[in-house]
Scaffold this motif. Structure first.
Motif, PDB file in Angstrom:
ATOM      1  N   THR A  92       3.794  -0.377  -8.894  1.00  0.00           N
ATOM      2  CA  THR A  92       4.901  -0.272  -9.857  1.00  0.00           C
ATOM      3  C   THR A  92       5.148   1.169 -10.296  1.00  0.00           C
ATOM      4  OG1 THR A  92       3.317  -0.788 -11.627  1.00  0.00           O
ATOM      5  CG2 THR A  92       4.624  -2.614 -10.740  1.00  0.00           C
ATOM      6  N   SER A  93       4.158   2.052 -10.164  1.00  0.00           N
ATOM      7  CA  SER A  93       4.347   3.436 -10.594  1.00  0.00           C
ATOM      8  C   SER A  93       5.383   4.158  -9.745  1.00  0.00           C
ATOM      9  CB  SER A  93       3.019   4.193 -10.542  1.00  0.00           C
ATOM     10  OG  SER A  93       2.519   4.223  -9.205  1.00  0.00           O
ATOM     11  N   VAL A  94       5.565   3.712  -8.492  1.00  0.00           N
ATOM     12  CA  VAL A  94       6.525   4.408  -7.632  1.00  0.00           C
ATOM     13  C   VAL A  94       7.960   4.061  -8.012  1.00  0.00           C
ATOM     14  CG1 VAL A  94       4.850   4.355  -5.756  1.00  0.00           C
ATOM     15  CG2 VAL A  94       6.666   2.641  -5.815  1.00  0.00           C
ATOM     16  N   LEU A  95       8.139   2.997  -8.785  1.00  0.00           N
ATOM     17  CA  LEU A  95       9.496   2.578  -9.124  1.00  0.00           C
ATOM     18  C   LEU A  95      10.202   3.574 -10.029  1.00  0.00           C
ATOM     19  CD1 LEU A  95       9.117  -1.264  -9.698  1.00  0.00           C
ATOM     20  CD2 LEU A  95      10.007  -0.068  -7.696  1.00  0.00           C
ATOM     21  N   ASP A  96       9.435   4.418 -10.713  1.00  0.00           N
ATOM     22  CA  ASP A  96      10.056   5.393 -11.604  1.00  0.00           C
ATOM     23  C   ASP A  96      10.921   6.384 -10.843  1.00  0.00           C
ATOM     24  OD1 ASP A  96       8.857   4.239 -13.786  1.00  0.00           O
ATOM     25  OD2 ASP A  96       7.126   5.590 -13.772  1.00  0.00           O
ATOM     26  N   THR A  97      10.608   6.601  -9.582  1.00  0.00           N
ATOM     27  CA  THR A  97      11.349   7.600  -8.808  1.00  0.00           C
ATOM     28  C   THR A  97      11.947   7.049  -7.519  1.00  0.00           C
ATOM     29  OG1 THR A  97       9.280   8.287  -7.744  1.00  0.00           O
ATOM     30  CG2 THR A  97       9.981   9.513  -9.708  1.00  0.00           C
TER      31      THR A  97
END
Length: 657
Positions: A92-97
């Motif tokens: 889910t951390s990659v969804l920020d970018t």
């Protein structure tokens, strides 16, 4: 709202250098953040980029897979990013970018042609799959993003704008005559559902995908169907209101993923008011904790209920209002803006929505890239002219009669009728069996009279289309069974040719001129499905349409807004002022340009309409003359603008990039 385009040669030739630019060039306004292209042998893709979400700051298209075997162009917004990330194994951390386009490419890698079923939001996209040697394309379930295409023996090509496709060799800019007939004779609606305003250009239908192979293979499939099911039941009106606020709140919140502060086109109707109310409830989700409201108000607001409602909606501290006064055209836009919008790039769809065009122009000048609107509200929340019939079938006579009396007083569409008329019409639908109604319809068809607008058409053109017989047939269609529910008929309207796709496509097309992306939460699939499963008394009650939304926003809206039943709208003032300021232009058009539309319309009737308008400025003559002028200058423009390049000699070997 970016622009996408592509070409696949079907004759084995390589795509000619520079050909894809002929598609993306006319769509430059859609891509203020740059245009890029990719070509490999027989396939070429192009993308015009509008960054409208935080993740799009990292966007670069056409997008290639790591192994270079897939190439994608995508226009849209995904609303189920977290769900897709879980299914695809993305942290889910990659969804920020991560831009939406990368998620779509990974979804295609995982599910191939099943991919569109998993996507939720507004989108159209195309993927070139080198391993399978196919171009796969899809459009969202409600048609919020456009996808036009042409197909002939040499190539298949697609674009976000239909007119861009006329820049290709051999693609004609000939108008589609049946839509011209519809423009003049509004009662005529018997035209092809997938046809654009150009004869050779088709539309990919909402909820459909298609596959094209270099050998000429072509297959279109429907990947999603609305499932009717039973009406939902809650224990109280309060529970219905809570459920509605949850689903509508999610739809608005999904559309608040954007760059900069949101803008909204605010009118004084319930559709617009519902969005404004929900934005107020969710103001903490808005960047800057505010939104910008774009409106037209009367020069004397006290004389206009529409204007007073707008002032009520935009009078909060978290709203920054932007206004234009009408008919003076003072404020955020002026008369010259109006004239340029209507005449510099005349279009049968765009010219019919001048007020929204001015709102988008002003928003663009102020740096806004996203504008909320509520064009789908009427269709989503239902317009039921014979909604009392189920009450009669259930023998609830007293309730039915009270509803007839309320409808005659409160219903926007029925209050011109006497309660007894409303009762008789509903009794006919409720009790007269189809085997009786069918011969009555046939008898009525024998006395059919063509609408008076038929005289405005060139008789030869009307005969060529067999218009009188087709009008008769559509005026008295086959009688439906009494067993078909009102909700079933409404569902077919919502997802049909004249449903939400009509308003969404028209508004997006118009907004694309100004680099603005339109977002309509009333057309969110969750909201549509919610309303299509409601019992009738939550849609219409006490004669009032849109009952649930009116009751749910009781704490947010003044009663003057919530219980409005009139249809006052200030859009006609834009046309009126435009026509007043265009006298010399109109005279020159009547003198020099009538031959352009002679094959479609009766020129003598056009001249008569012009003469009447000059002497009396009657609203009907003004609107008719405006349609004729729009038609003249649209055909004139596309005839000059569509300059197909010659088909170059077939190269000896394909070129790749």
């Amino acid at each position: 709202m970016s622009g996408i385009a592509g070409i696949i040669r079907l004759d084995g030739a390589a795509v000619e250098p520079g050909l894809i630019e002929h598609l993306t060039g006319p769509m430059a306004a859609r891509g203020p953040d740059g245009t890029a292209h990719w070509t490999r042998g027989t396939v070429s893709l192009g993308h015009c980029l509008l960054r409208s979400t935080p993740e799009s700051l990292a966007e670069h298209q056409p997008l290639l897979s790591d192994d270079g075997k897939l190439a994608l162009v995508f226009d849209g917004r995904l609303d189920n990013r977290k769900e897709l990330a879980g299914l695809l194994g993305l942290h889910t951390s990659v969804l920020d970018t991560m831009p939406d386009s990368e998620i779509v490419l990974k979804a295609y890698q995982r599910w191939r042609s099943e991919c569109p079923k998993r996507l939720f939001g507004d989108f159209s996209f195309a993927v070139w799959d080198d391993r399978r040697q196919r171009l796969f394309c899809a459009r969202d379930t409600v048609g919020a993003r456009q996808f036009y295409y042409v197909r002939n023996q040499r190539f298949f090509a697609f674009a976000s704008d239909d007119e861009a496709l006329t820049r290709l060799p051999g693609v004609s800019s000939q108008p589609y005559g049946e839509l011209i007939a519809h423009l003049i004779v509004r009662a005529f609606v018997d035209f092809k559902p997938r046809q654009s305003w150009l004869q050779e250009v088709q539309m990919l239908s909402p909820a459909h995908s298609l596959s094209v192979t270099p050998g000429g293979g072509f297959q279109a499939d429907r990947y999603w169907h609305f499932e009717q099911g039973e009406a939902v039941r809650y224990g109280s009106d309060g529970e219905f209101e809570e459920a509605f606020l949850d689903v509508f709140g999610a739809a608005v919140r999904s559309r608040l993923r954007l760059l900069g502060e949101p803008a909204m086109m605010v009118s004084g109707g319930m559709d617009s008011a519902g969005i404004a109310a929900m934005l107020g409830r969710q103001i903490n989700y808005c960047p800057g904790n505010r939104y910008h409201a774009y409106s037209a108000i009367a020069d004397d607001p006290g004389s206009s209920l529409e204007s007073r409602c707008i002032l009520s909606l935009t009078g909060h501290g978290y709203v920054t209002p932007h206004r234009v006064g009408v008919p003076s055209m003072t404020g955020m836009v002026v008369v010259e803006d109006l004239k340029r919008a209507a005449w510099a790039r005349a279009d049968p769809v765009d010219n019919a929505i001048l007020l929204p065009a001015m709102m988008c122009l002003a928003a663009s000048r102020n740096g806004h890239r996203v504008m909320f609107h509520g064009a789908s509200g009427d269709i989503t929340m239902g317009v039921f002219h014979r909604y009392i019939a189920p009450l009669l079938k259930a023998f609830r006579w007293g309730v039915a009669w009270r509803e007839c009396k309320d409808a005659a007083q409160n219903n926007t569409y029925l209050k011109h009728l006497d309660p007894s008329q409303i009762l008789l019409h509903n009794a006919w639908s409720a009790f007269v069996p189809s085997w009786v109604r069918a011969p009555v319809n046939r008898l009525r068809g024998g006395f059919f009279q063509a609408p008076p607008e038929m005289e405005l058409l060139n008789p030869a053109f009307a005969r060529e289309l067999d218009l009188p017989n087709r009008l008769r047939a559509q005026s008295f269609p086959p009688v439906r069974s009494n067993e078909q529910s009102m909700r079933e008929r409404h569902a077919s309207l919502v997802f049909g040719r004249s449903g939400v796709v009509s308003g969404l496509s028209g508004f997006q097309r118009m907004a694309s001129r100004h680099g603005v992306e339109m977002r309509d939460p009333w057309a969110d699939r969750r909201v549509l499905e919610f309303f299509l499963h409601l019992p009738l008394n939550q849609l219409v009650r006490n004669g009032r349409t849109k009952y649930l939304a009116r009751s749910a926003f009781s704490r947010d809206l003044d009663d003057s807004v919530r219980w409005r039943s009139d249809k006052e709208h200030l859009g006609w003032m834009f046309t009126d002022r435009l026509m007043q300021e265009s006298r010399a232009f109109i005279d020159a058009s009547m003198k020099h340009d009538l031959a352009i539309i002679e094959q479609y319309v009766n020129i003598d009737r056009v001249r008569e309409c012009h003469a009447r308008y000059e002497s009396s400025n009657h609203p009907e003559d003004r609107e008719l003359l405006y349609q004729f002028l729009t038609l003249i200058h649209w055909i004139k423009r596309i005839s000059v603008q569509a300059a197909p390049i010659p088909d170059p000699p077939r190269p000896n070997s394909p070129a790749g990039a």
